[in-house]
Motif scaffolding. Structure first.
Motif, mmCIF file in Angstrom:
data_model
loop_
_atom_site.group_PDB
_atom_site.id
_atom_site.type_symbol
_atom_site.label_atom_id
_atom_site.label_comp_id
_atom_site.label_asym_id
_atom_site.label_seq_id
_atom_site.Cartn_x
_atom_site.Cartn_y
_atom_site.Cartn_z
ATOM 1 N N LEU A 61 -2.684 -4.895 -1.504
ATOM 2 C CA LEU A 61 -2.321 -6.315 -1.472
ATOM 3 C C LEU A 61 -2.586 -6.927 -0.096
ATOM 4 C CD1 LEU A 61 1.021 -6.148 -3.483
ATOM 5 C CD2 LEU A 61 -1.136 -7.194 -4.228
ATOM 6 N N GLY A 62 -3.304 -6.184 0.763
ATOM 7 C CA GLY A 62 -3.676 -6.719 2.074
ATOM 8 C C GLY A 62 -2.699 -6.411 3.192
ATOM 9 N N HIS A 63 -1.775 -5.482 2.969
ATOM 10 C CA HIS A 63 -0.779 -5.096 3.984
ATOM 11 C C HIS A 63 -0.822 -3.577 4.187
ATOM 12 C CE1 HIS A 63 0.492 -9.148 3.117
ATOM 13 N NE2 HIS A 63 1.341 -9.087 4.130
ATOM 14 N N PRO A 64 -1.886 -3.071 4.851
ATOM 15 C CA PRO A 64 -2.056 -1.626 4.995
ATOM 16 C C PRO A 64 -1.187 -0.966 6.072
ATOM 17 C CG PRO A 64 -3.851 -2.749 6.088
ATOM 18 C CD PRO A 64 -3.026 -3.809 5.398
ATOM 19 N N GLU A 139 0.174 8.708 4.821
ATOM 20 C CA GLU A 139 1.146 9.199 3.840
ATOM 21 C C GLU A 139 0.829 10.652 3.521
ATOM 22 O OE1 GLU A 139 2.929 6.979 0.154
ATOM 23 O OE2 GLU A 139 0.988 7.855 -0.407
ATOM 24 N N ARG A 140 1.801 11.530 3.723
ATOM 25 C CA ARG A 140 1.607 12.958 3.460
ATOM 26 C C ARG A 140 2.149 13.363 2.096
ATOM 27 N NH1 ARG A 140 -2.103 15.094 6.943
ATOM 28 N NH2 ARG A 140 -1.810 14.073 8.948
#
Length: 173
Positions: A61-64, A139-140
């Motif tokens: 959504l454009g918020h990485p 993210e793991r």
């Protein structure tokens, strides 16, 4: 009432195949549709099943950028700050905590500059003493519940627990 072996089979199926119909779930599980619906309704009432909507990706959504912001609050202002946090759209989660700080928030942003703007907005809130920010790099382990549901199902099916003995095979991958 705790979940039993059939409940955990239902929950596993919901997690593994979230876009399947209730009729198809009942067929796969080998139970009546009415039984399945009653179980689903009960688990919703009891708060076991809490959402039915799609899982969305803030990054898509454009918020990485993802950060965890610890917030220290002036005594007596926790509720007011919590209400103010609810007005900031980039805060996608907030929890009261024990330990270092009073609140832990999960914040998403378009980029590092945008993250700084959000943090400045937090710092300016009435009752906020200070913040500490940790930026997530990668993210793991994604949010997941299937391993927990599987473990609960094994425990519910253990001898002496009165659960069903047949369990679906563990997920692959």
């Amino acid at each position: 009432m705790p979940v039993d072996a059939l409940d955990t089979r239902i929950l596993r199926l919901l997690l593994e195949q979230p876009r399947t119909s209730v009729r198809e779930y009942a067929r796969i599980l080998g139970i009546a549709r009415g039984t399945l619906q009653a179980r689903l309704d009960r688990m919703e009432r009891e708060g076991v099943i809490t959402a039915g909507g799609p899982a969305l990706s803030p990054a898509a959504l454009g918020h990485p950028v993802l950060a965890f912001v610890h917030i220290e609050v002036t005594q007596g202002h926790l509720d007011a700050v919590g209400n103010a946090l609810a007005e900031v759209p980039e805060i996608i989660e907030a929890h009261s905590i024990a330990g270092g700080g009073d609140l832990l928030t999960r914040v998403v942003a378009r980029d590092n500059g945008h993250l700084e703007d959000v943090i400045q907005q937090l710092i300016s809130m009435q009752g906020v003493v200070r913040t500490r920010t940790e930026v997530a790099l990668r993210e793991r382990v994604p949010r997941r519940l299937l391993p927990l549901v599987t473990a609960i199902g094994r425990a519910a099916s253990a001898p002496g627990r009165g659960g069903e003995s047949a369990q679906p095979s563990p997920p692959s991958g």
